[in-house]
Design a protein around this motif. Structure first.
Motif, PDB file in Angstrom:
ATOM      1  N   TYR A   4      -0.793   4.724   4.491  1.00  0.00           N
ATOM      2  CA  TYR A   4      -0.055   3.708   5.245  1.00  0.00           C
ATOM      3  C   TYR A   4       1.143   4.293   6.001  1.00  0.00           C
ATOM      4  O   TYR A   4       1.851   3.572   6.698  1.00  0.00           O
ATOM      5  CB  TYR A   4       0.440   2.622   4.285  1.00  0.00           C
ATOM      6  N   THR A  27       8.536   3.973   1.222  1.00  0.00           N
ATOM      7  CA  THR A  27       8.736   3.205   2.445  1.00  0.00           C
ATOM      8  C   THR A  27       8.082   3.891   3.634  1.00  0.00           C
ATOM      9  O   THR A  27       7.657   5.046   3.573  1.00  0.00           O
ATOM     10  CB  THR A  27      10.234   3.054   2.750  1.00  0.00           C
ATOM     11  N   LYS A  77       6.700  -0.426  -0.591  1.00  0.00           N
ATOM     12  CA  LYS A  77       5.573  -0.658  -1.489  1.00  0.00           C
ATOM     13  C   LYS A  77       5.963  -0.156  -2.864  1.00  0.00           C
ATOM     14  O   LYS A  77       6.996   0.487  -3.036  1.00  0.00           O
ATOM     15  CB  LYS A  77       4.320   0.043  -0.978  1.00  0.00           C
ATOM     16  N   SER A 104       8.071  -3.497  -5.192  1.00  0.00           N
ATOM     17  CA  SER A 104       6.682  -3.804  -4.871  1.00  0.00           C
ATOM     18  C   SER A 104       6.523  -5.153  -4.191  1.00  0.00           C
ATOM     19  O   SER A 104       5.469  -5.437  -3.601  1.00  0.00           O
ATOM     20  CB  SER A 104       5.828  -3.778  -6.147  1.00  0.00           C
ATOM     21  N   SER A 105       7.574  -6.010  -4.266  1.00  0.00           N
ATOM     22  CA  SER A 105       7.445  -7.333  -3.650  1.00  0.00           C
ATOM     23  C   SER A 105       8.679  -7.768  -2.885  1.00  0.00           C
ATOM     24  O   SER A 105       8.587  -8.240  -1.755  1.00  0.00           O
ATOM     25  CB  SER A 105       7.098  -8.385  -4.704  1.00  0.00           C
TER      26      SER A 105
END
Length: 281
Positions: free
Chosen positions: A134, A196, A208, A239-240
């Protein structure tokens, strides 16, 4: 959206140029640091509670190590010259010189006009992570720090355990400055253990779940006398969300290590930047 010009693809195809080639940047003597690290003893330990921050000092020529304990947790790090708060960590220039994320052999640079190495990364147990599919990586110098002003703007309310506020309280407690006096000295951070990057479609900053696990650490050599403050982010492993009373959060540990006498005979603290500050006048 404006229509693309006829030569749009040719413009996009132009190759990039590195803004600050580092071929002439003085390299840290990692062999000296390695030799000094052998036999170094822990002389102080600071535990940073979850959703809080704590300060520490690391004299020039000593090491400081940040370790994950109990569970996955990211931290926001500020650094100042221990005797001059006007000299502080410059995340923007560190990013320009070393990239969006730092690891072993990279240095944390101070702000203008000082612009010298404050600390050198000597060990990083998450160095294996690299850059994922990602575009994410660990230990970033792109995020600013979670703060109560952005939280108020986006979510409303008064949240007091954002990393900005945590660092402000920690600096105030250490220095004796009021909160109002301490706050302007809090600056953009090294996001320790945070994973990140930027989305490839919209270019937005993302986070993440951090790959950090208990026992992982990042270790630095203090190039100058340092005052540090570290916040155990209220987002836990991020994570959120990163301003939360519900995320699982854990402490972080900071160890200060003193090398044995004589092991740093080849090392000298860096001088402030050599520019004469005449600015053309």
């Amino acid at each position: 959206m404006c229509n693309a010009p006829s030569d749009a693809e040719a413009r996009r195809a132009i190759k990039p140029v590195i803004c600050y080639p580092t071929d002439t940047l003085p390299e840290p003597d990692m062999a000296v640091y390695e030799a000094a690290r052998i036999g170094a003893e822990v002389v102080d330990t600071v535990i940073v509670p979850p959703r809080e921050a704590a300060s520490f000092t690391a004299p020039a020529g000593q090491f400081f190590r940040i370790t994950s304990v109990e569970g996955p947790q990211v931290g926001d790090l500020n650094l100042w010259h221990a005797n001059d708060l006007s000299e502080r960590f410059f995340s923007g220039k560190t990013r320009a010189l070393h990239g969006t994320h730092v690891t072993t052999d990279d240095r944390l640079w101070s702000n203008l006009p000082h612009m010298r190495p404050m600390a050198t990364v000597t060990h990083d147990t998450l160095g294996w992570y690299g850059i994922d599919q990602y575009g994410g990586s660990v230990h970033d110098v792109i995020g600013t720090r979670c703060d109560p002003y952005t939280h108020n703007l986006l979510s409303g309310g008064q949240y007091h355990h954002c990393c900005h506020s945590n660092l402000t309280r920690a600096l105030s407690d250490h220095s004796g400055l009021s909160l109002a006096e301490a706050e302007p000295h809090v600056h953009d951070v090294l996001n320790v253990f945070m994973c990140t990057g930027f989305t490839r479609d919209t270019g937005q900053y993302f986070m993440k779940a951090s790959p950090v696990r208990p026992g992982d650490y990042i270790e630095f050599f203090a190039e100058i006398d340092l005052l540090g403050a570290l916040s155990a982010c209220p987002g836990g492993d991020c994570s959120s969300e990163h301003s939360s009373d519900s995320a699982a959060c854990y402490p972080l540990q900071i160890d200060i290590l003193r090398p044995a006498a004589g092991t740093l005979d080849r090392w000298h603290a860096p001088a402030v930047n050599g520019y004469d500050r005449s600015h053309g006048r």
